[in-house]
Enzyme design. Structure first.
Site, PDB file in Angstrom:
ATOM      1  N   LYS A 138     -43.258  37.351-122.387  1.00 30.80           N
ATOM      2  CA  LYS A 138     -44.017  38.515-122.862  1.00 30.80           C
ATOM      3  C   LYS A 138     -43.142  39.747-123.079  1.00 30.80           C
ATOM      4  O   LYS A 138     -43.486  40.629-123.867  1.00 30.80           O
ATOM      5  CB  LYS A 138     -45.122  38.857-121.859  1.00 30.80           C
ATOM      6  CG  LYS A 138     -46.206  37.798-121.741  1.00 30.80           C
ATOM      7  CD  LYS A 138     -47.206  37.872-122.883  1.00 30.80           C
ATOM      8  CE  LYS A 138     -48.353  36.911-122.668  1.00 30.80           C
ATOM      9  NZ  LYS A 138     -49.308  36.928-123.804  1.00 30.80           N
ATOM     10  N   GLY A 165     -52.122  32.411-128.561  1.00 32.24           N
ATOM     11  CA  GLY A 165     -51.442  31.872-129.735  1.00 32.24           C
ATOM     12  C   GLY A 165     -50.275  32.691-130.249  1.00 32.24           C
ATOM     13  O   GLY A 165     -49.651  32.323-131.255  1.00 32.24           O
ATOM     14  N   GLY A 166     -49.937  33.778-129.568  1.00 30.07           N
ATOM     15  CA  GLY A 166     -48.822  34.599-130.031  1.00 30.07           C
ATOM     16  C   GLY A 166     -47.487  33.875-129.970  1.00 30.07           C
ATOM     17  O   GLY A 166     -46.685  33.919-130.914  1.00 30.07           O
ATOM     18  N   THR A 179     -52.790  48.639-122.810  1.00 24.64           N
ATOM     19  CA  THR A 179     -53.307  47.299-123.020  1.00 24.64           C
ATOM     20  C   THR A 179     -54.165  46.912-121.825  1.00 24.64           C
ATOM     21  O   THR A 179     -54.154  47.598-120.796  1.00 24.64           O
ATOM     22  CB  THR A 179     -52.201  46.256-123.286  1.00 24.64           C
ATOM     23  OG1 THR A 179     -52.763  45.152-124.008  1.00 24.64           O
ATOM     24  CG2 THR A 179     -51.572  45.722-121.989  1.00 24.64           C
ATOM     25  N   GLU A 217     -52.410  22.710-124.286  1.00 21.52           N
ATOM     26  CA  GLU A 217     -53.493  23.502-123.695  1.00 21.52           C
ATOM     27  C   GLU A 217     -54.037  22.800-122.456  1.00 21.52           C
ATOM     28  O   GLU A 217     -53.965  21.579-122.349  1.00 21.52           O
ATOM     29  CB  GLU A 217     -54.652  23.654-124.685  1.00 21.52           C
ATOM     30  CG  GLU A 217     -54.331  24.540-125.872  1.00 21.52           C
ATOM     31  CD  GLU A 217     -55.588  24.878-126.653  1.00 21.52           C
ATOM     32  OE1 GLU A 217     -55.926  26.072-126.740  1.00 21.52           O
ATOM     33  OE2 GLU A 217     -56.244  23.944-127.162  1.00 21.52           O
ATOM     34  N   TYR A 263     -42.825  48.908-112.853  1.00 25.87           N
ATOM     35  CA  TYR A 263     -42.180  49.280-114.119  1.00 25.87           C
ATOM     36  C   TYR A 263     -42.636  50.654-114.578  1.00 25.87           C
ATOM     37  O   TYR A 263     -42.446  51.021-115.735  1.00 25.87           O
ATOM     38  CB  TYR A 263     -42.462  48.230-115.199  1.00 25.87           C
ATOM     39  CG  TYR A 263     -41.828  46.894-114.906  1.00 25.87           C
ATOM     40  CD1 TYR A 263     -40.454  46.706-115.048  1.00 25.87           C
ATOM     41  CD2 TYR A 263     -42.595  45.825-114.453  1.00 25.87           C
ATOM     42  CE1 TYR A 263     -39.861  45.486-114.754  1.00 25.87           C
ATOM     43  CE2 TYR A 263     -42.010  44.604-114.157  1.00 25.87           C
ATOM     44  CZ  TYR A 263     -40.649  44.437-114.312  1.00 25.87           C
ATOM     45  OH  TYR A 263     -40.067  43.234-114.017  1.00 25.87           O
ATOM     46  N   SER A 271     -30.412  15.278-115.648  1.00 26.23           N
ATOM     47  CA  SER A 271     -30.165  13.861-115.947  1.00 26.23           C
ATOM     48  C   SER A 271     -31.176  12.970-115.233  1.00 26.23           C
ATOM     49  O   SER A 271     -31.548  11.924-115.771  1.00 26.23           O
ATOM     50  CB  SER A 271     -28.731  13.465-115.607  1.00 26.23           C
ATOM     51  OG  SER A 271     -28.428  13.814-114.286  1.00 26.23           O
ATOM     52  N   SER A 313     -42.701  28.929-120.020  1.00 22.62           N
ATOM     53  CA  SER A 313     -42.952  30.272-120.537  1.00 22.62           C
ATOM     54  C   SER A 313     -42.890  31.382-119.494  1.00 22.62           C
ATOM     55  O   SER A 313     -42.728  32.548-119.850  1.00 22.62           O
ATOM     56  CB  SER A 313     -44.305  30.291-121.243  1.00 22.62           C
ATOM     57  OG  SER A 313     -45.305  29.835-120.365  1.00 22.62           O
TER      58      SER A 313
END
Lengths: 313, 313
Positions: A53, A181-182, A75, A204, A115, A29, A303
């Site tokens: 991701k 841009g994914g 990757t 950006e 991981y 608020s 993000s």
């Protein structure tokens, strides 16, 4: 042919549901009264691996036949995509081979290894990254998974928008960061299909406004030596992402590193949220009045939250 | 006679419901697997004013006749209690007069003024705080509201536990920080009434373990020169809180400043949460194995998030 539709993204959502969080949409608020509108913060900093991701990587692996990825996935990334793919590989029970520049900070290397991934270092150049990745594929039989230029990755990221539309009505706009841009490909596909009057605004860094430049020129255009504290937003737009952005994104605004830092600080102090620079860029656009909030209802995608701890009393 | 019962605390909850948040109870699978149990984080860092203090202050004012507080309310505090009372006074539309040591950091002064309070500075001693507060009461006709030694404040803080018991079943323990004892008085009253098999464990800094010492001696005992980065936990236990703690609290454990810093860091890095030192002390007790989590379900109260921003990339 672009298979990215809401139906395709709904399938991704079912596929990954057991392995990723439906993240909360928070409000403040005091921020709303300061900006004279309503902001809805989509907290992907609370997502598995600390960033959106995890969604795309899980969908990319779970949508493949297990035989195809049984010998592993590869990757190259120094950031959240590395942890995302490592996590997804762990979910699927297959090996992950991550190529990281030897300049990557130890904490990111450790998180990725945490991981269960195997990390191979390369020189900090795109050529070296690609060469080492190819080598690993040859040696191991593992499959390369692109961090954004992949329809299944884009579909996984788009599930963020399916959740937002369930969590809030009547949005005037959604602000989404643009790196490769994914994320914005998936999100804008959902928004323009299910809530076409909601504006989709890309954000950006000023020092890496490749998507903006590419839209202006009508073709993918790299910026030389992109530079920003928002390390996740330095990539060049993917060839599969660009047409989706051309079709669906209403406009792109840019923010300075100082504005991003200010947004990180406000999110920390007012909302008690840890948000990384790339993740705070969207809110920076509102706070710095690059997009007016006055009288509007706007969702901003935070993000990710993978930033160094420098706290104390 | 102690009026603090679950019924009394339920009334407080109704009274303050429109003015405070029902805060989320978050979990982390990586923290759970590391500690081999289940932790439920009660996020009072997301509360109005960034700390649980908003609950008690709102109840203390809303349970009084408006005529009684029409000329304002006074308290002395350099921390979250100041902002809590300032916020509650704003809710009630009455003036707030806050006495702060002149050594208080500017950001805390500004935050308190931001809720419309009038701030008066004093010397950094209890005698000066009390003297300036009395003076303000005489001048303005405002009523003094104690930050913890007040049954309505304690009842407001106890609403935290009503929410926890709605949000999770079968808790083995609840960990709660102890400063003056207002929070744990309310919380332990609820837990021992509604879930008597759940252990209530108080957490104090090693350098300010006044409640532990007081329990051992059977009377309120001040520690000379209490010292900790957990500034909110330096107060001496209130005379109204102490009997409640004696009756309801199963045990008290202590944590070092280093353990508190480690907990802040884990909450920042793993959970993307900003938690102040006083708020992280409970999790520190688990992380440092002062309380074993093994195979247990434990709620920890993250009591606040008002700490300096020192972030960056």
């Amino acid at each position: 042919m672009n298979p990215l539709t809401v139906e395709y993204i709904n399938l991704a959502r079912e596929r990954i549901a057991a392995h990723v969080h439906k993240t909360p949409l928070l409000t403040s608020s005091s921020i709303d009264s300061g900006l004279d509108g309503e902001v809805f913060f989509k907290c992907e900093n609370f997502q598995k691996v600390g960033a959106f991701k995890a969604r795309g990587a899980c969908n990319a692996l779970l949508s493949r036949q297990i035989e195809e990825i049984a010998r592993g996935v590869v990757t190259h990334s120094s950031g959240n995509a590395a942890q995302g793919l490592a996590y997804a590989a762990q979910v699927c029970g297959v090996p992950a081979y991550i190529v990281m520049p030897k300049t990557t900070t130890a904490v990111k290397v450790e998180a990725t290894k945490g991981y269960g991934a195997s990390v191979t270092f390369c020189e900090p150049t795109l050529a070296s990254r690609e060469e080492v990745s190819r080598q690993l594929q040859l040696e191991t039989g593992a499959v390369f998974v692109h961090p954004y230029n992949d329809y299944d990755v884009m579909a996984g990221q788009g599930t963020v928008a399916l959740e937002i539309l369930e969590q809030v009505d009547g949005l005037d706009a959604v602000l989404c960061p643009i790196g490769g841009g994914g994320l914005i490909s998936g999100i804008s596909t959902v928004i323009k299909s299910l809530s076409p009057n909601t504006e989709v605004i890309g954000v950006e860094p000023e020092g890496a406004a490749e998507a903006l430049l590419s839209l202006q020129r009508g073709e993918i255009t790299a910026v030389e030596g992109p530079k920003s504290i928002a390390e996740g937003l330095l990539s060049t737009v993917g060839t599969r992402c660009f047409p989706v952005i051309q079709q669906n994104v209403d406009r792109i605004v840019t923010v300075s590193d100082g504005e991003i830092r200010g947004a990180m600080r406000t999110l920390f102090e007012r909302m008690k949220l840890v948000v990384e620079a790339s993740g705070a860029a969207t809110f920076a656009a509102l706070e710095a009045q690059k997009v007016s909030l006055k009288g509007k209802r706007v969702a901003v995608v935070l993000s990710g939250g993978n930033t160094n701890f420098l706290g104390g009393e």
